[in-house]
Design a protein around this motif. Sequence first.
Motif, PDB file in Angstrom:
ATOM      1  N   TYR A   1      18.349  30.696 -12.313  1.00 33.26           N
ATOM      2  CA  TYR A   1      17.475  31.823 -12.687  1.00 33.26           C
ATOM      3  C   TYR A   1      18.165  33.179 -12.516  1.00 33.26           C
ATOM      4  CZ  TYR A   1      13.697  35.231 -12.453  1.00 33.26           C
ATOM      5  OH  TYR A   1      12.911  36.337 -12.635  1.00 33.26           O
ATOM      6  N   ALA A   2      18.804  33.404 -11.361  1.00 27.77           N
ATOM      7  CA  ALA A   2      19.407  34.714 -11.097  1.00 27.77           C
ATOM      8  C   ALA A   2      20.500  35.027 -12.109  1.00 27.77           C
ATOM      9  CB  ALA A   2      19.961  34.747  -9.676  1.00 27.77           C
ATOM     10  N   GLU A   3      21.370  34.059 -12.368  1.00 24.93           N
ATOM     11  CA  GLU A   3      22.456  34.274 -13.330  1.00 24.93           C
ATOM     12  C   GLU A   3      21.898  34.444 -14.741  1.00 24.93           C
ATOM     13  OE1 GLU A   3      26.249  34.876 -14.684  1.00 24.93           O
ATOM     14  OE2 GLU A   3      25.556  34.723 -12.605  1.00 24.93           O
ATOM     15  N   MET A   4      20.881  33.634 -15.067  1.00 26.16           N
ATOM     16  CA  MET A   4      20.286  33.718 -16.394  1.00 26.16           C
ATOM     17  C   MET A   4      19.636  35.077 -16.628  1.00 26.16           C
ATOM     18  SD  MET A   4      20.056  31.379 -18.824  1.00 26.16           S
ATOM     19  CE  MET A   4      19.904  29.848 -17.931  1.00 26.16           C
ATOM     20  N   SER A   5      19.009  35.610 -15.599  1.00 23.08           N
ATOM     21  CA  SER A   5      18.301  36.888 -15.738  1.00 23.08           C
ATOM     22  C   SER A   5      19.247  38.042 -16.035  1.00 23.08           C
ATOM     23  CB  SER A   5      17.504  37.185 -14.459  1.00 23.08           C
ATOM     24  OG  SER A   5      16.500  36.215 -14.269  1.00 23.08           O
ATOM     25  N   ARG A   6      20.538  37.861 -15.742  1.00 20.83           N
ATOM     26  CA  ARG A   6      21.515  38.901 -16.074  1.00 20.83           C
ATOM     27  C   ARG A   6      21.822  38.906 -17.571  1.00 20.83           C
ATOM     28  NH1 ARG A   6      24.068  36.585 -11.329  1.00 20.83           N
ATOM     29  NH2 ARG A   6      23.728  37.932  -9.519  1.00 20.83           N
ATOM     30  N   ILE A   7      21.526  37.796 -18.243  1.00 22.79           N
ATOM     31  CA  ILE A   7      21.827  37.676 -19.665  1.00 22.79           C
ATOM     32  C   ILE A   7      20.629  38.072 -20.524  1.00 22.79           C
ATOM     33  CG2 ILE A   7      22.538  36.072 -21.490  1.00 22.79           C
ATOM     34  CD1 ILE A   7      23.890  34.385 -19.318  1.00 22.79           C
ATOM     35  N   LEU A   8      19.446  37.608 -20.143  1.00 25.76           N
ATOM     36  CA  LEU A   8      18.228  37.926 -20.880  1.00 25.76           C
ATOM     37  C   LEU A   8      17.024  37.680 -19.973  1.00 25.76           C
ATOM     38  CD1 LEU A   8      17.432  35.109 -23.508  1.00 25.76           C
ATOM     39  CD2 LEU A   8      18.674  34.757 -21.393  1.00 25.76           C
ATOM     40  N   PRO A   9      15.867  38.267 -20.294  1.00 20.07           N
ATOM     41  CA  PRO A   9      14.686  38.032 -19.467  1.00 20.07           C
ATOM     42  C   PRO A   9      14.410  36.536 -19.322  1.00 20.07           C
ATOM     43  CG  PRO A   9      14.264  39.783 -21.031  1.00 20.07           C
ATOM     44  CD  PRO A   9      15.588  39.182 -21.411  1.00 20.07           C
ATOM     45  N   THR A  10      14.058  36.126 -18.110  1.00 18.89           N
ATOM     46  CA  THR A  10      13.908  34.704 -17.817  1.00 18.89           C
ATOM     47  C   THR A  10      12.620  34.448 -17.053  1.00 18.89           C
ATOM     48  OG1 THR A  10      16.314  34.426 -17.753  1.00 18.89           O
ATOM     49  CG2 THR A  10      15.005  32.704 -16.710  1.00 18.89           C
ATOM     50  N   VAL A  11      11.975  33.337 -17.366  1.00 16.07           N
ATOM     51  CA  VAL A  11      10.748  32.902 -16.697  1.00 16.07           C
ATOM     52  C   VAL A  11      11.003  31.521 -16.109  1.00 16.07           C
ATOM     53  CG1 VAL A  11       8.385  32.108 -17.108  1.00 16.07           C
ATOM     54  CG2 VAL A  11       9.168  34.248 -18.129  1.00 16.07           C
ATOM     55  N   ASP A  12      10.612  31.340 -14.850  1.00 17.06           N
ATOM     56  CA  ASP A  12      10.794  30.065 -14.164  1.00 17.06           C
ATOM     57  C   ASP A  12       9.450  29.341 -14.077  1.00 17.06           C
ATOM     58  OD1 ASP A  12      11.349  27.918 -12.545  1.00 17.06           O
ATOM     59  OD2 ASP A  12      11.824  29.093 -10.755  1.00 17.06           O
ATOM     60  N   LEU A  13       9.318  28.254 -14.823  1.00 21.69           N
ATOM     61  CA  LEU A  13       8.084  27.468 -14.817  1.00 21.69           C
ATOM     62  C   LEU A  13       8.255  26.193 -13.995  1.00 21.69           C
ATOM     63  CD1 LEU A  13       6.767  27.841 -18.490  1.00 21.69           C
ATOM     64  CD2 LEU A  13       6.327  29.250 -16.468  1.00 21.69           C
ATOM     65  N   SER A  14       8.870  26.331 -12.827  1.00 14.94           N
ATOM     66  CA  SER A  14       9.038  25.189 -11.933  1.00 14.94           C
ATOM     67  C   SER A  14       7.683  24.635 -11.507  1.00 14.94           C
ATOM     68  CB  SER A  14       9.826  25.599 -10.686  1.00 14.94           C
ATOM     69  OG  SER A  14      11.175  25.836 -10.999  1.00 14.94           O
ATOM     70  N   LEU A  15       7.676  23.349 -11.214  1.00 11.87           N
ATOM     71  CA  LEU A  15       6.452  22.688 -10.781  1.00 11.87           C
ATOM     72  C   LEU A  15       6.232  22.913  -9.288  1.00 11.87           C
ATOM     73  CD1 LEU A  15       7.059  19.302 -12.633  1.00 11.87           C
ATOM     74  CD2 LEU A  15       5.644  21.212 -13.412  1.00 11.87           C
TER      75      LEU A  15
END
Length: 301
Positions: A111-125
């Motif tokens: 998530y942290a690395e992804m958020s540097r590239i584009l907005p990210t949402v974590d839908l973990s269970l």
Amino acid sequence: MFGRLIAATATALVLGTAAWAQPMTIAHSQGETVLPAPPEKVLILDINALDIAHALGAQPAGVLGSNLPDYLQDYADPLPKVGTIFEPDYEAIAASGAALMIVGTRTAPAYAEMSRILPTVDLSLGDDLFASVRGNVETLGRIFGKPEQAARMVEALDAKIAHLKEIAPKAGTALILVTNGGKLGAYGPKSRVGWIHSQLGFATVAPDIDDRFHGGDVISFEYILERDPDWIFVIDRDAGVGEAGAGARAALDNPLMARTRAVRDGHVVHLDPHAAYIAFGGYTALNRLLDQLTEALAARS
């Protein structure tokens, strides 16, 4: 008159566009993500979220490229692949031009690395699978502009769950049995399908099943016969992950199993392996499992 009509139409279009372009705040497992407008291109790197998007009739712009069940095979070729069920492809993601990335339980560490590239949402269970699926259906309904359909899906899911909660506690004991490379394991109330016990109400065969392991708490055929459950719910892990093997049915075809109450009564249910092991937090997968349980209990009656 004609000029006023054109002006009024133009004003309505501008207002409508402005309303559609309102910022969207999405709450998720790692905080909140704010978008300037509803996203037009969405990437999905989570099998459960892809399952839900598919059930909504939504169209992502890129998806994971592994472990897709039969009902998601339409995504196998035509869409760009942005990683596997565990690993993002950062180059493909950066080149996608997408407005949002959706990760989940298996890809949440990115998530942290992804958020540097584009907005990210974590839908973990979360610990309550039913609540997680409900929430994720509603969230994806907002993201893809299908909130009414999401509400109908949640209502239908809740009806199935409520029905099973009425009848499962009266059905007796159950063992969730995992076959894995010829080995046997038991899943308990804290496992990926532990809701069979913890939320639907099937009684466990033992209070101390260890749910730390993907292949279940190691047991034997003698253990199964000793505990002699009323129901056995089987998960073929090999089939779930696409590995070759003799299969759960062959492994369980032996004299010790034949002596168990569940086998004698026809109460052995082979759960959809991909739904039970891989996509258990997806809408279609969860419905498949609930339908299997409902049909089994109805047949008993």
